[in-house]
Write a protein that holds these residues in place. Structure first.
Motif, PDB file in Angstrom:
ATOM      1  N   ALA A 293     -48.615 -21.145  -8.867  1.00  0.00           N
ATOM      2  CA  ALA A 293     -47.733 -21.912  -7.983  1.00  0.00           C
ATOM      3  C   ALA A 293     -48.058 -23.398  -8.063  1.00  0.00           C
ATOM      4  N   THR A 294     -47.047 -24.223  -7.820  1.00  0.00           N
ATOM      5  CA  THR A 294     -47.212 -25.678  -7.792  1.00  0.00           C
ATOM      6  C   THR A 294     -46.538 -26.228  -6.538  1.00  0.00           C
ATOM      7  N   PHE A 295     -46.782 -27.500  -6.259  1.00  0.00           N
ATOM      8  CA  PHE A 295     -46.177 -28.143  -5.095  1.00  0.00           C
ATOM      9  C   PHE A 295     -44.652 -28.066  -5.146  1.00  0.00           C
ATOM     10  N   GLY A 296     -44.064 -28.209  -6.328  1.00  0.00           N
ATOM     11  CA  GLY A 296     -42.617 -28.162  -6.453  1.00  0.00           C
ATOM     12  C   GLY A 296     -42.010 -26.825  -6.084  1.00  0.00           C
ATOM     13  N   ASP A 297     -42.825 -25.770  -6.069  1.00  0.00           N
ATOM     14  CA  ASP A 297     -42.295 -24.449  -5.735  1.00  0.00           C
ATOM     15  C   ASP A 297     -42.048 -24.267  -4.239  1.00  0.00           C
ATOM     16  N   VAL A 298     -42.696 -25.086  -3.426  1.00  0.00           N
ATOM     17  CA  VAL A 298     -42.571 -24.902  -1.975  1.00  0.00           C
ATOM     18  C   VAL A 298     -41.106 -24.969  -1.546  1.00  0.00           C
ATOM     19  N   ALA A 299     -40.379 -25.937  -2.051  1.00  0.00           N
ATOM     20  CA  ALA A 299     -38.963 -26.094  -1.678  1.00  0.00           C
ATOM     21  C   ALA A 299     -38.116 -24.914  -2.148  1.00  0.00           C
ATOM     22  N   LYS A 300     -38.539 -24.233  -3.197  1.00  0.00           N
ATOM     23  CA  LYS A 300     -37.758 -23.121  -3.755  1.00  0.00           C
ATOM     24  C   LYS A 300     -38.023 -21.798  -3.041  1.00  0.00           C
ATOM     25  N   LEU A 301     -39.122 -21.712  -2.334  1.00  0.00           N
ATOM     26  CA  LEU A 301     -39.503 -20.459  -1.675  1.00  0.00           C
ATOM     27  C   LEU A 301     -38.922 -20.422  -0.264  1.00  0.00           C
ATOM     28  N   ALA A 302     -37.609 -20.377  -0.171  1.00  0.00           N
ATOM     29  CA  ALA A 302     -36.928 -20.514   1.122  1.00  0.00           C
ATOM     30  C   ALA A 302     -37.258 -19.364   2.073  1.00  0.00           C
ATOM     31  N   TYR A 303     -37.247 -18.138   1.569  1.00  0.00           N
ATOM     32  CA  TYR A 303     -37.530 -17.000   2.461  1.00  0.00           C
ATOM     33  C   TYR A 303     -38.984 -17.012   2.902  1.00  0.00           C
ATOM     34  N   LEU A 304     -39.904 -17.324   1.999  1.00  0.00           N
ATOM     35  CA  LEU A 304     -41.314 -17.387   2.378  1.00  0.00           C
ATOM     36  C   LEU A 304     -41.546 -18.478   3.415  1.00  0.00           C
ATOM     37  N   ARG A 305     -40.842 -19.598   3.290  1.00  0.00           N
ATOM     38  CA  ARG A 305     -40.986 -20.657   4.296  1.00  0.00           C
ATOM     39  C   ARG A 305     -40.468 -20.192   5.656  1.00  0.00           C
ATOM     40  N   ARG A 306     -39.438 -19.365   5.683  1.00  0.00           N
ATOM     41  CA  ARG A 306     -38.975 -18.816   6.966  1.00  0.00           C
ATOM     42  C   ARG A 306     -40.022 -17.850   7.537  1.00  0.00           C
ATOM     43  N   ILE A 307     -40.673 -17.105   6.676  1.00  0.00           N
ATOM     44  CA  ILE A 307     -41.760 -16.237   7.142  1.00  0.00           C
ATOM     45  C   ILE A 307     -42.864 -17.074   7.779  1.00  0.00           C
ATOM     46  N   VAL A 308     -43.209 -18.189   7.139  1.00  0.00           N
ATOM     47  CA  VAL A 308     -44.246 -19.068   7.683  1.00  0.00           C
ATOM     48  C   VAL A 308     -43.833 -19.595   9.056  1.00  0.00           C
TER      49      VAL A 308
END
Length: 443
Positions: A293-308
């Motif tokens: 994983a890289t920093f740029g992936d954070v924006a792409k992981l929309a469902y995981l960010r909702r989990i967070v």
């Protein structure tokens, strides 16, 4: 307006026994008594807020009319005048000096550390092993913050001491903060002895690191170097060693607790909700495609960010306080300067008036159209307004990247017959969190 007193007040001790014994149950029960309820911490009168509107008023609309409350005063001997504790013009100056450390370019560099440290941890896991996940995540979170702070060999010793001492400080500190002041310095109380010894160990090693940096004067590209080299654009002045020490301790403590607790509960909830876990792993597989994983992936992981976001709703800080700097009116109640005000992010996050089915783990409540219906002040995992946590983006990035890195290679299962209970101190810790770790190729 007459403000009701919460039931259960005791002579001399006030509501402290109920707060420490019942924790979330007690603070959540107060909403039936109105938007403002009087509580007593020993003899000290405080006003407890159950309304998001009033909480938002204190944090945002009238934020300049309030300072930190008595809980923070009790932590001051340990955390000094760091960003969490400081007030007024000094706080604004320190925040300006530290803000560049949390900009996007710096977060990208921290992301590499987050992913590397996660890999080092999971590299010690063995297929089918039962891990104390709460201990693993706490160690990981402290290591991430510590390694972004310190790049030297002496700094690594400080990280090791932080892993040892910070859990003691965090868990014992809230008990001290809510207890009558006369108990704070009683040396025969074991929690006091553990707290004092942990604080002294941390103080010695962090001061040694700062003195060593000053002697060498070398920019190591770490966060400590940024603090040491920061200059006020108006005066050209930097921080004293004492100020740097206070900020380092603040970052080590505040920068590790939220992430550690959230990550621990995140894997617990994914195990309890297999369909959510499958969706999360599918998204991680699609985005990462077998790479790190890289920093740029954070924006792409929309469902995981909702989990967070949902984990941060369900397992936040328990109590926060503010103190009125001047006479203020709050919900029709006139509060004189010096009045202590309390509220519970935990209780607000579980209030069914503002969160549909709050007991249900539902990441999709953070879809934009649903999240827009949640009133301001009803979701405050990092506070709000001018005192909002400076490390909010750091924490979100860390939790997302650590979770993605683990989910890419591992599946975690609860241990049958071992219940996990909430043990709220400063935050929503589990009493224990054993989980069986299985490589996904074997799961």
């Amino acid at each position: 307006m007459d403000v009701p007193v919460a039931p259960g007040r005791r002579i001399l001790l006030g509501h402290t026994p109920s707060l420490l014994r019942q924790r979330v149950g007690f603070t959540s029960s107060l909403r039936v008594h109105g938007d403002i309820v009087r509580l007593f911490l020993g003899p000290l009168e405080t006003y407890f807020l159950t309304s998001p509107e009033l909480v938002n008023h204190v944090l945002v609309a009238e934020g300049s009319s309030f300072s930190k409350g008595i809980i923070f005063d009790r932590f001051r001997p340990f955390m000094g005048n760091g960003l969490v504790m400081s007030e007024g013009a000094f706080h604004l100056r320190q925040r300006r000096l530290m803000q560049p450390a949390f900009h996007g370019a710096r977060l990208a560099a921290y992301a590499d550390t987050m992913v590397r440290v996660t890999g080092e941890l999971t590299g010690t896991w063995r297929a089918g092993e039962v891990r104390r996940l709460d201990a693993d995540m706490q160690r990981l979170a402290i290591t991430v913050v510590g390694e972004t702070l310190f790049a030297t060999e002496l700094g690594r010793r400080a990280v090791a001491e932080a892993r040892r001492s910070i859990p003691v400080v965090l868990k014992a500190g809230m008990i001290r903060a809510l207890s009558p002041r006369f108990l704070e310095r009683v040396p025969v109380i074991p929690a006091n002895r553990r707290f004092d010894r942990a604080v002294e160990r941390l103080r010695r090693i962090v001061q040694e690191v700062i003195v060593g940096w000053r002697a060498a004067g070398e920019d190591h590209g770490d966060l400590l170097s940024m603090l040491m080299l920061a200059r006020d654009p108006g005066t050209g002045e930097g921080m004293t060693d004492d100020q740097v020490y206070d900020e380092v301790i603040t970052l080590l403590t505040a920068g590790s607790e939220t992430s550690a607790v959230a990550l621990t509960w995140l894997f617990h909830e994914l195990a309890r909700h297999p369909e959510v876990g499958r969706r999360a792993r599918a998204e991680v597989d699609a985005v990462l495609a077998g790479r790190a994983a890289t920093f740029g992936d954070v924006a792409k992981l929309a469902y995981l960010r909702r989990i967070v976001s949902e984990v941060l709703r369900m397992y936040p800080i328990w109590i926060l306080m503010r103190r009125a700097l001047r006479d203020v009116e709050l919900g029709g109640v006139r509060l004189p300067a010096g009045t202590e005000v309390m509220f519970s992010p935990f209780s607000l996050h579980f209030d069914p008036r503002f969160h549909e089915a709050p007991e249900r783990f539902d990441p999709d409540r953070w879809l934009p159209e649903r999240a827009a219906r949640i009133p301001k002040g009803a979701y405050v995992p990092f506070g709000a307004g001018g005192r909002q946590c400076i490390g909010q983006a750091f924490a979100h990035t860390e939790i997302t990247l650590v979770a993605a890195s683990v989910l890419a290679g591992w599946e975690l299962f609860p241990v049958p017959g071992v219940p996990v209970r909430l043990s709220v101190t400063s935050a929503a810790y589990p009493d224990r969190m054993p989980m069986t770790v299985v490589p996904r190729r074997a799961a």
